[in-house]
Design an enzyme around this catalytic site. Structure first.
Site, PDB file in Angstrom:
ATOM      1  N   ASP A  77       0.854  -1.189   0.000  1.00  0.00           N
ATOM      2  CA  ASP A  77       0.000   0.000   0.000  1.00  0.00           C
ATOM      3  C   ASP A  77       0.889   1.237   0.000  1.00  0.00           C
ATOM      4  O   ASP A  77       1.795   1.368   0.836  1.00  0.00           O
ATOM      5  CB  ASP A  77      -0.882  -0.041   1.252  1.00  0.00           C
ATOM      6  CG  ASP A  77      -1.888   1.096   1.329  1.00  0.00           C
ATOM      7  OD1 ASP A  77      -1.735   2.101   0.604  1.00  0.00           O
ATOM      8  OD2 ASP A  77      -2.825   0.995   2.142  1.00  0.00           O
ATOM      9  N   GLU A 111      -1.951   6.512 -13.090  1.00  0.00           N
ATOM     10  CA  GLU A 111      -3.393   6.355 -12.878  1.00  0.00           C
ATOM     11  C   GLU A 111      -3.707   5.486 -11.655  1.00  0.00           C
ATOM     12  O   GLU A 111      -4.626   4.674 -11.668  1.00  0.00           O
ATOM     13  CB  GLU A 111      -4.049   5.785 -14.140  1.00  0.00           C
ATOM     14  CG  GLU A 111      -3.925   6.706 -15.335  1.00  0.00           C
ATOM     15  CD  GLU A 111      -4.460   6.121 -16.624  1.00  0.00           C
ATOM     16  OE1 GLU A 111      -5.329   5.222 -16.574  1.00  0.00           O
ATOM     17  OE2 GLU A 111      -4.008   6.552 -17.706  1.00  0.00           O
ATOM     18  N   HIS A 158      -7.186   6.479  -6.620  1.00  0.00           N
ATOM     19  CA  HIS A 158      -7.848   5.572  -5.682  1.00  0.00           C
ATOM     20  C   HIS A 158      -7.461   5.826  -4.225  1.00  0.00           C
ATOM     21  O   HIS A 158      -8.017   5.185  -3.324  1.00  0.00           O
ATOM     22  CB  HIS A 158      -7.511   4.115  -6.014  1.00  0.00           C
ATOM     23  CG  HIS A 158      -8.075   3.633  -7.314  1.00  0.00           C
ATOM     24  ND1 HIS A 158      -9.424   3.500  -7.540  1.00  0.00           N
ATOM     25  CD2 HIS A 158      -7.463   3.252  -8.459  1.00  0.00           C
ATOM     26  CE1 HIS A 158      -9.622   3.048  -8.764  1.00  0.00           C
ATOM     27  NE2 HIS A 158      -8.460   2.897  -9.346  1.00  0.00           N
TER      28      HIS A 158
END
Length: 280
Positions: free
Chosen positions: A121, A139, A143
């Site tokens: 992460d 891209e 999120h």
């Protein structure tokens, strides 16, 4: 922490579900394509590789440099970078399915020694300080709920003078009602955090020690992506619906066509350097 974990799981589930279906229709270089102008009839494969080449040029890595690929997907941009510059890339994704597929792609390309992939992460990177010469996020930051934390972690693992390149869809205010509706629909369907603006990215990068911030709006070069991607999915709609179900496939086709017509949705490529500006 439970809410954060749930969000990570939702994004992973998307890329392990509909994301894998999109790899079939679009190809495994699952990012926007770059077309020079309306007369450019390049294929999707050529257009997506062209965007990756632009990012490589902005990153400016030397042979042997260590590069962190944040949100590596199944590894196609990383492997293009390795082939072009002979860098050593570590790709991270929150999807075990993508980790496995990226490793397979690296082995097939003969780059298993230069490209490795792991589940991690970006807001809690499992690397030592100053571990990388460069990093990019293609891209993927859309999120991340706390982009400031993500950029702080990226700065921590970059060596002083290290380059960071970001490619991302953004909102371009002021938004009309149609653009707002499309952005809200994307956020709900694909676990996207509030879309950033160009100014927000500049401020976040500066706050985390980045200088020489170069923000380029290339929306006019990539806008065709929405329409072409919708058409590619629609052309294989029945096949893809058997894998993922008709509702998510049809929703994706509709949203991509609406996004292609929305002036409030833009696309940025950003390059910056960690540490004092040259000559400071």
């Amino acid at each position: 922490m439970a809410a954060e974990k749930s969000g990570v799981d939702n994004v992973a589930n998307f890329y392990e579900g509909l994301g894998q279906v999109l790899n079939i229709a679009w190809g495994e270089n699952l990012h926007y394509g770059y077309w020079e102008d309306d007369a450019d009839d390049s294929t999707v494969g050529t257009a997506t590789a062209r965007l990756t080449d632009l990012l490589i040029d902005l990153l400016r890595p030397a042979s042997g440099d260590t590069v962190l690929d944040i949100g590596c997907g199944v590894g196609k941009p990383a492997l293009q970078l390795v082939a072009a510059r002979r860098t050593r890339v570590t790709g991270i994704t929150i999807s075990d399915v993508e980790v496995a597929r990226a490793a397979e792609n690296a082995a097939a390309a003969g780059h298993r020694d230069l490209a490795t992939f792991r589940n991690a992460d970006v807001t809690d990177l499992p690397f030592e300080d100053d571990a990388f010469d460069a990093a990019w996020a293609v891209e993927s930051l859309l999120h991340v709920p706390d982009r400031g934390r993500a950029l702080a972690e990226t700065a921590r693992v970059l060596r002083p003078g290290g380059r960071l390149v970001i490619a991302d869809t953004v909102q371009r205010p002021p938004l009309d009602a149609g653009s707002r509706a499309v952005l809200d629909a994307f956020r709900a369907a694909y676990h996207v955090s509030p879309y950033a603006t160009a100014d927000e990215y500049r401020d976040l990068l500066a706050a985390n020690g980045f200088t020489g911030i170069d923000v380029r709006d290339i929306s006019d070069k990539v806008v065709r992506t929405g329409r072409v991607m919708a058409d590619a999915v629609a052309a294989r709609r029945d096949e893809l619906a058997r894998i993922e179900g008709p509702e998510p496939v049809d929703q994706y086709i509709d949203l991509m066509r609406r996004a292609a017509a929305s002036p409030g949705i833009g696309y940025l490529v950003i390059a910056a350097t960690l540490g004092p500006a040259s000559g400071a």
